[in-house]
Design a protein around this motif. Structure first.
Motif, PDB file in Angstrom:
ATOM      1  N   LEU A   1       0.829  -1.204   0.000  1.00 22.48           N
ATOM      2  CA  LEU A   1       0.000   0.000   0.000  1.00 22.48           C
ATOM      3  C   LEU A   1       0.861   1.250   0.000  1.00 22.48           C
ATOM      4  O   LEU A   1       1.822   1.357   0.778  1.00 22.48           O
ATOM      5  CB  LEU A   1      -0.878   0.023   1.258  1.00 22.48           C
ATOM      6  CG  LEU A   1      -1.625   1.331   1.545  1.00 22.48           C
ATOM      7  CD1 LEU A   1      -2.749   1.539   0.528  1.00 22.48           C
ATOM      8  CD2 LEU A   1      -2.178   1.347   2.961  1.00 22.48           C
ATOM      9  N   THR A   2       0.512   2.186  -0.873  1.00 22.50           N
ATOM     10  CA  THR A   2       1.039   3.551  -0.798  1.00 22.50           C
ATOM     11  C   THR A   2      -0.126   4.514  -0.942  1.00 22.50           C
ATOM     12  O   THR A   2      -0.915   4.388  -1.894  1.00 22.50           O
ATOM     13  CB  THR A   2       2.052   3.843  -1.915  1.00 22.50           C
ATOM     14  OG1 THR A   2       3.170   2.954  -1.788  1.00 22.50           O
ATOM     15  CG2 THR A   2       2.554   5.274  -1.817  1.00 22.50           C
ATOM     16  N   ILE A   3      -0.228   5.444  -0.023  1.00 19.47           N
ATOM     17  CA  ILE A   3      -1.207   6.524  -0.123  1.00 19.47           C
ATOM     18  C   ILE A   3      -0.428   7.834  -0.108  1.00 19.47           C
ATOM     19  O   ILE A   3       0.296   8.116   0.848  1.00 19.47           O
ATOM     20  CB  ILE A   3      -2.216   6.521   1.036  1.00 19.47           C
ATOM     21  CG1 ILE A   3      -2.985   5.200   1.068  1.00 19.47           C
ATOM     22  CG2 ILE A   3      -3.186   7.689   0.890  1.00 19.47           C
ATOM     23  CD1 ILE A   3      -3.957   5.095   2.243  1.00 19.47           C
ATOM     24  N   ASN A   4      -0.562   8.598  -1.188  1.00 25.98           N
ATOM     25  CA  ASN A   4       0.223   9.824  -1.321  1.00 25.98           C
ATOM     26  C   ASN A   4      -0.394  10.988  -0.556  1.00 25.98           C
ATOM     27  O   ASN A   4      -1.625  11.145  -0.505  1.00 25.98           O
ATOM     28  CB  ASN A   4       0.345  10.209  -2.785  1.00 25.98           C
ATOM     29  CG  ASN A   4       1.251   9.257  -3.545  1.00 25.98           C
ATOM     30  OD1 ASN A   4       2.025   8.518  -2.961  1.00 25.98           O
ATOM     31  ND2 ASN A   4       1.147   9.283  -4.865  1.00 25.98           N
ATOM     32  N   CYS A   5       0.493  11.805   0.017  1.00 21.25           N
ATOM     33  CA  CYS A   5       0.076  13.022   0.715  1.00 21.25           C
ATOM     34  C   CYS A   5       1.146  14.080   0.495  1.00 21.25           C
ATOM     35  O   CYS A   5       2.335  13.821   0.737  1.00 21.25           O
ATOM     36  CB  CYS A   5      -0.097  12.755   2.202  1.00 21.25           C
ATOM     37  SG  CYS A   5      -0.378  14.238   3.188  1.00 21.25           S
ATOM     38  N   THR A   6       0.750  15.244   0.025  1.00 19.37           N
ATOM     39  CA  THR A   6       1.654  16.376  -0.088  1.00 19.37           C
ATOM     40  C   THR A   6       1.048  17.552   0.653  1.00 19.37           C
ATOM     41  O   THR A   6      -0.171  17.611   0.856  1.00 19.37           O
ATOM     42  CB  THR A   6       1.923  16.765  -1.545  1.00 19.37           C
ATOM     43  OG1 THR A   6       0.681  17.056  -2.189  1.00 19.37           O
ATOM     44  CG2 THR A   6       2.632  15.663  -2.295  1.00 19.37           C
ATOM     45  N   TYR A   7       1.879  18.481   1.055  1.00 19.70           N
ATOM     46  CA  TYR A   7       1.386  19.579   1.877  1.00 19.70           C
ATOM     47  C   TYR A   7       2.010  20.904   1.456  1.00 19.70           C
ATOM     48  O   TYR A   7       3.063  20.945   0.815  1.00 19.70           O
ATOM     49  CB  TYR A   7       1.676  19.318   3.355  1.00 19.70           C
ATOM     50  CG  TYR A   7       3.147  19.351   3.703  1.00 19.70           C
ATOM     51  CD1 TYR A   7       3.912  18.182   3.641  1.00 19.70           C
ATOM     52  CD2 TYR A   7       3.770  20.533   4.086  1.00 19.70           C
ATOM     53  CE1 TYR A   7       5.263  18.209   3.940  1.00 19.70           C
ATOM     54  CE2 TYR A   7       5.118  20.567   4.392  1.00 19.70           C
ATOM     55  CZ  TYR A   7       5.864  19.397   4.318  1.00 19.70           C
ATOM     56  OH  TYR A   7       7.201  19.423   4.610  1.00 19.70           O
ATOM     57  N   THR A   8       1.336  21.968   1.846  1.00 24.33           N
ATOM     58  CA  THR A   8       1.843  23.325   1.737  1.00 24.33           C
ATOM     59  C   THR A   8       1.692  23.962   3.101  1.00 24.33           C
ATOM     60  O   THR A   8       0.603  23.895   3.691  1.00 24.33           O
ATOM     61  CB  THR A   8       1.045  24.143   0.709  1.00 24.33           C
ATOM     62  OG1 THR A   8       1.097  23.492  -0.565  1.00 24.33           O
ATOM     63  CG2 THR A   8       1.592  25.552   0.586  1.00 24.33           C
ATOM     64  N   ALA A   9       2.774  24.519   3.620  1.00 21.07           N
ATOM     65  CA  ALA A   9       2.702  25.114   4.959  1.00 21.07           C
ATOM     66  C   ALA A   9       3.776  26.172   5.103  1.00 21.07           C
ATOM     67  O   ALA A   9       4.841  26.088   4.497  1.00 21.07           O
ATOM     68  CB  ALA A   9       2.876  24.046   6.030  1.00 21.07           C
ATOM     69  N   THR A  10       3.473  27.150   5.937  1.00 21.44           N
ATOM     70  CA  THR A  10       4.493  28.099   6.349  1.00 21.44           C
ATOM     71  C   THR A  10       5.152  27.541   7.610  1.00 21.44           C
ATOM     72  O   THR A  10       4.530  26.843   8.395  1.00 21.44           O
ATOM     73  CB  THR A  10       3.862  29.462   6.669  1.00 21.44           C
ATOM     74  OG1 THR A  10       2.824  29.271   7.639  1.00 21.44           O
ATOM     75  CG2 THR A  10       3.256  30.070   5.425  1.00 21.44           C
ATOM     76  N   GLY A  11       6.414  27.810   7.775  1.00 20.33           N
ATOM     77  CA  GLY A  11       7.095  27.318   8.960  1.00 20.33           C
ATOM     78  C   GLY A  11       7.426  25.839   8.868  1.00 20.33           C
ATOM     79  O   GLY A  11       7.624  25.280   7.793  1.00 20.33           O
ATOM     80  N   TYR A  12       7.418  25.193  10.032  1.00 23.90           N
ATOM     81  CA  TYR A  12       7.846  23.798  10.132  1.00 23.90           C
ATOM     82  C   TYR A  12       6.743  22.978  10.776  1.00 23.90           C
ATOM     83  O   TYR A  12       6.700  22.816  11.993  1.00 23.90           O
ATOM     84  CB  TYR A  12       9.142  23.721  10.939  1.00 23.90           C
ATOM     85  CG  TYR A  12      10.231  24.565  10.336  1.00 23.90           C
ATOM     86  CD1 TYR A  12      10.457  25.865  10.777  1.00 23.90           C
ATOM     87  CD2 TYR A  12      11.006  24.073   9.291  1.00 23.90           C
ATOM     88  CE1 TYR A  12      11.437  26.656  10.198  1.00 23.90           C
ATOM     89  CE2 TYR A  12      11.986  24.856   8.716  1.00 23.90           C
ATOM     90  CZ  TYR A  12      12.196  26.143   9.167  1.00 23.90           C
ATOM     91  OH  TYR A  12      13.155  26.923   8.599  1.00 23.90           O
ATOM     92  N   PRO A  13       5.864  22.428   9.949  1.00 22.72           N
ATOM     93  CA  PRO A  13       4.700  21.741  10.513  1.00 22.72           C
ATOM     94  C   PRO A  13       5.044  20.365  11.074  1.00 22.72           C
ATOM     95  O   PRO A  13       6.068  19.776  10.730  1.00 22.72           O
ATOM     96  CB  PRO A  13       3.771  21.597   9.309  1.00 22.72           C
ATOM     97  CG  PRO A  13       4.695  21.513   8.140  1.00 22.72           C
ATOM     98  CD  PRO A  13       5.834  22.451   8.482  1.00 22.72           C
ATOM     99  N   SER A  14       4.180  19.883  11.943  1.00 17.93           N
ATOM    100  CA  SER A  14       4.141  18.465  12.301  1.00 17.93           C
ATOM    101  C   SER A  14       3.147  17.784  11.370  1.00 17.93           C
ATOM    102  O   SER A  14       2.152  18.402  10.964  1.00 17.93           O
ATOM    103  CB  SER A  14       3.696  18.280  13.754  1.00 17.93           C
ATOM    104  OG  SER A  14       4.682  18.737  14.634  1.00 17.93           O
ATOM    105  N   LEU A  15       3.411  16.537  11.045  1.00 16.87           N
ATOM    106  CA  LEU A  15       2.579  15.806  10.091  1.00 16.87           C
ATOM    107  C   LEU A  15       2.004  14.566  10.749  1.00 16.87           C
ATOM    108  O   LEU A  15       2.667  13.911  11.565  1.00 16.87           O
ATOM    109  CB  LEU A  15       3.402  15.421   8.861  1.00 16.87           C
ATOM    110  CG  LEU A  15       4.035  16.584   8.108  1.00 16.87           C
ATOM    111  CD1 LEU A  15       4.939  16.061   7.004  1.00 16.87           C
ATOM    112  CD2 LEU A  15       2.973  17.500   7.531  1.00 16.87           C
ATOM    113  N   PHE A  16       0.776  14.243  10.374  1.00 15.73           N
ATOM    114  CA  PHE A  16       0.051  13.148  11.013  1.00 15.73           C
ATOM    115  C   PHE A  16      -0.697  12.324   9.965  1.00 15.73           C
ATOM    116  O   PHE A  16      -1.122  12.843   8.937  1.00 15.73           O
ATOM    117  CB  PHE A  16      -1.001  13.685  11.997  1.00 15.73           C
ATOM    118  CG  PHE A  16      -0.470  14.667  13.004  1.00 15.73           C
ATOM    119  CD1 PHE A  16      -0.489  16.023  12.758  1.00 15.73           C
ATOM    120  CD2 PHE A  16       0.018  14.215  14.220  1.00 15.73           C
ATOM    121  CE1 PHE A  16      -0.002  16.927  13.685  1.00 15.73           C
ATOM    122  CE2 PHE A  16       0.503  15.109  15.168  1.00 15.73           C
ATOM    123  CZ  PHE A  16       0.485  16.470  14.893  1.00 15.73           C
TER     124      PHE A  16
END
Lengths: 112, 112
Positions: free
Chosen positions: A19-34
């Protein structure tokens, strides 16, 4: 502002498939990811997290690595089980804003 | 180990009726949130609170009010229910910013 993009679903796999589920993000600063998982009829449960670049979160055979250079946090599992059938949400938060930003979620169905 | 408890679990209302959803957490968390989950929309933040006596608007606050009179409780009110408010409502709590949120099992609300 912050945003999270997940691959389109639903996804149907046979038991023991990769299984692979893709996730990309856009954020200012240094986010935590969940990654959160929602089983039918239940609330969201935290599956794994990563708080800084190159961290790898892992739980129940699932893994995801925080890739700052590609702004990604893809979820992987080597061998899925029927019991992994659920909705999976990618999310982020940062210190400037306690709120979580969620992706739209993706439904995974695993066939015996 | 109750965590986050939502009451009621199910409710059917008629248009124009009012009701209050209750969220209680026993983890001494500062932050609490109300979300709604609709098909294809993911989770959308309605209101949130960063401490006892404080509330703030989220992404979709219209038609809802909230109160946080005690640290452990966060109430969501619908003053005059509309069919567009038919949804599954989730409450979450969080120790502090950038930490995971803990979710309740949801309230399934139908408005006829």
């Amino acid at each position: 502002g912050n945003s999270v993009t997940q691959m389109e679903g639903p996804v149907t796999l046979s038991e023991e498939a990769f299984l692979t589920i893709n996730c990309t993000y856009t954020a200012t600063g240094y986010p935590s990811l969940f990654w959160y998982v929602q089983y039918p009829g239940e609330g969201l449960q935290l599956l794994l997290k990563a708080t800084k670049a190159d961290d790898k979160g892992s739980n129940k055979g699932f893994e995801a690595t925080y890739r700052k250079e590609t702004t990604s946090f893809h979820l992987e599992k080597g061998s899925v089980q029927v019991s992994d059938s659920a909705v999976y949400f990618c999310a982020l938060s940062d210190w400037t804003n306690s709120k979580l930003t969620f992706g739209k979620g993706i439904t995974l169905s695993v066939r015996p | 180990n109750a965590g986050v408890t939502q009451t009621p679990k199910f409710r059917v209302l008629k248009t124009g009726q009012s009701m209050t959803l209750l969220c209680a957490q026993d983890m001494n968390h500062e932050y609490m949130y109300w979300y709604r989950q609709d098909p294809g929309m993911g989770l959308r933040l309605i209101h949130y609170s960063v401490g006892e006596g404080t509330t703030a608007k989220g992404e979709v606050p219209d038609g809802y009010n909230v109160s946080r009179l005690k640290k452990q409780n966060f109430l969501l009110g619908l003053e005059s229910a509309a069919p567009s408010q038919t949804s599954v409502y989730f409450c979450a709590s969080q120790d502090r910013g950038n930490q995971p949120q803990h979710f309740g099992d949801g309230t399934r609300l139908s408005i006829l």
